[in-house]
Enzyme design. Structure first.
Site, short mmCIF file in Angstrom:
data_model
loop_
_atom_site.label_atom_id
_atom_site.label_comp_id
_atom_site.label_asym_id
_atom_site.label_seq_id
_atom_site.Cartn_x
_atom_site.Cartn_y
_atom_site.Cartn_z
N ASP A 1 -8.58 -5.37 -5.99
CA ASP A 1 -8.22 -4.27 -5.10
C ASP A 1 -8.50 -2.95 -5.81
OD1 ASP A 1 -7.05 -2.47 -3.36
OD2 ASP A 1 -4.99 -3.06 -3.83
N HIS B 1 -5.83 -6.50 -1.78
CA HIS B 1 -4.82 -5.55 -1.33
C HIS B 1 -3.64 -6.26 -0.65
CE1 HIS B 1 -3.85 -1.35 -0.98
NE2 HIS B 1 -3.71 -1.40 0.33
N SER C 1 0.84 -1.18 0.00
CA SER C 1 0.00 0.00 0.00
C SER C 1 0.89 1.25 0.00
CB SER C 1 -0.95 -0.05 1.20
OG SER C 1 -2.04 0.81 1.05
#
Length: 495
Positions: free
Chosen positions: A431, A456, A179
């Site tokens: 995602d 994710h 991320s």
């Protein structure tokens, strides 16, 4: 990069005239409830870090204690020049990441690697100004040292010092991140190639800036996730927003909504309720893992599918509110412990509040547009709303072009194939952040691994016996590529 347990960056500010419905979702950080005692995974240490790496004002030389976590169980040691695997910390307490990035622990024995997780400045225990958060977060002047560039310089400074102290100056460093942490990992490799030989950048939306990626992309992917499971599920969610508004407008309507969604008696409004539901769909799409997880909340395997099963349950008839409640209950109460839901719990138990500052200064991620076909109400991205909020909150204005200027993003395929090397970009197409990710190979050494069914940074999670073959194959390929980087390094070292 966080974890926020609400979808909105800006909260409805009851004490002012400003009420911004949606600046955008924030990164879910790698939170997981700690199933292993921390002493089994890592040792906590601190490093005296400089406040400002880029200026020479008197205050620049102030220092703070930066936390990092170390696991040396499998390290082959400096004599063997064994590698160091470094996690570039996200926007939150580093222990959450260390407890959720199982991939690093699982490959450490194979590589005889030392594991290091560095906490991002202004998060967790790594607070400047004497560790006093009330001072560090008090105004724009003290928050001004919170930036991605300062964080990257922190990581470079700390890891070089650590290598010197361990007499491991020839040990190669590979950086990992998911991320926002994945963005930092990729940028670290580009900015500090003399420090890191390669980077695994998982679910990193480095192209989500400056209109490179459409602001409609994020919610389009969420829409497709639910629509692919069930057309009727998609339609129920889509029509529920208007039904909530219509119900709220009736006499006694808010009480109907309270009872329908089992909301606690302290507060309810249509707007806050819709934000609460938006969080459900957004974070469930992000964490649509093929196995049960405890990432943001306890969830079953394939939670989007389970939500749609709840919505399509024939026992709820045509009651839209009851159907949507069934879906929300999976996200917020899969454990069955909740008796009611508090819509105005603005607590920050994971110490993530600094992301608001970053999203008001440099992290201007474009995620807030909704087409007519979106699962959410149709809307356009509003940069002016963000400016208004940031001016109110911090008296600063966003710099939407800074990240692409500092790190590069425009024409990335053309630019990086002539410049960068040794980066893996992983993205799972379920995602919503994948729309801003690198989805095709840039060169022979900057490669994209794309998983149609991935969510994710699923590749960084601990493996389970239920992992599907595609996920095992992703991790196997990542190990092969990292092995190649290290082999090439050792050949060069012997030359």
């Amino acid at each position: 990069m966080a974890i926020w347990l609400v979808i909105l960056l800006s909260y409805a500010i009851s004490s002012s005239a400003i009420s911004i419905d949606k600046i955008g979702p924030v990164f879910p950080s790698s939170i997981i409830q700690k199933e292993t005692k921390k002493t089994q995974l890592y040792e906590e240490k601190f490093f005296t870090q400089i406040l400002d790496h880029f200026n020479y004002h008197p205050q620049s030389y102030d220092t703070f204690q930066q936390r990092y976590l170390v696991n040396d169980k499998y390290w082959g040691g400096p004599r063997n020049n064994s590698p160091i695997f470094l996690y570039t910390g996200n926007e939150g307490d580093i222990e959450w990441f260390a407890n959720n990035t199982g991939f690093m622990y699982e490959i450490a024995p194979h590589f005889q690697a030392l594991l290091v997780f560095i906490e991002h400045r202004y998060y967790g225990k790594s607070i400047p100004f004497g560790g006093r958060k009330e001072v560090a977060y008090s105004n724009s002047s003290t928050l001004g040292y919170l930036s991605s560039t300062q964080a990257l310089a922190d990581y470079a400074t700390l890891i070089l010092d650590l290598k010197n102290n361990l007499t491991a100056t020839e040990s190669p460093v590979v950086v990992f991140g998911g991320s926002y942490g994945g963005m930092l990992a990729a940028w670290f490799r580009l900015k500090y190639p003399h420090v890191a030989v390669g980077a695994l950048s998982s679910s990193a939306p480095i192209l989500n800036f400056d209109n490179i990626t459409s602001p409609f992309s994020f919610d389009n992917i969420i829409t497709q996730d639910f629509k692919s499971e069930s057309e009727s599920c998609y339609k129920v969610i889509k029509r529920s927003w208007q039904e909530i508004d219509d119900t709220a407008a009736k006499t006694g309507g808010l009480e109907i909504l309270r009872k329908s969604f089992r909301i606690c008696k302290n507060y309810i409004s249509a707007g806050v309720l819709k934000g609460w539901l938006g969080t459900t769909y957004t974070y469930t799409a992000m964490t649509d893992y093929p196995t049960p997880s405890n990432f943001l909340n306890p969830l079953p395997a394939y939670p989007v599918k389970q939500m749609c099963k709840a919505i399509d349950d024939p026992s709820t008839g045509n009651n839209t509110l009851e159907k949507v409640y069934g879906a929300a209950n999976i996200y917020y109460n899969y454990s069955g412990d909740a008796t009611c839901f508090n819509l105005i719990d603005n607590s920050d138990p994971h110490d993530l509040g600094g992301w608001q500052w970053q999203a008001c200064t440099e992290m201007i991620l474009l995620t807030d547009g909704d087409t007519e076909d979106s699962i959410f109400p149709a809307s356009n991205y509003s940069y002016n709303s963000r400016v208004e909020y940031c001016k109110y909150k911090y008296n600063v204005g966003p710099r939407p072009t800074w990240i692409p200027t500092e790190f590069g993003a425009h024409h990335i395929y053309r630019v990086l194939k002539r410049f960068g090397s040794n980066i893996i970009f992983f993205n799972g197409l379920r995602d919503p952040w994948s729309g801003g990710g690198v989805l095709k190979d840039i060169s022979k050494t900057i490669v994209a691994i794309v998983a149609k069914e991935g969510a994710h940074h699923v590749d960084l999670r601990f493996s389970t016996s239920e992992d599907p073959k595609w996920l095992k194959d992703v991790r196997k390929r990542e190990v092969q590529i990292i092995s190649k980087w290290l082999s090439e390094y050792y050949v060069d070292l012997m030359a």
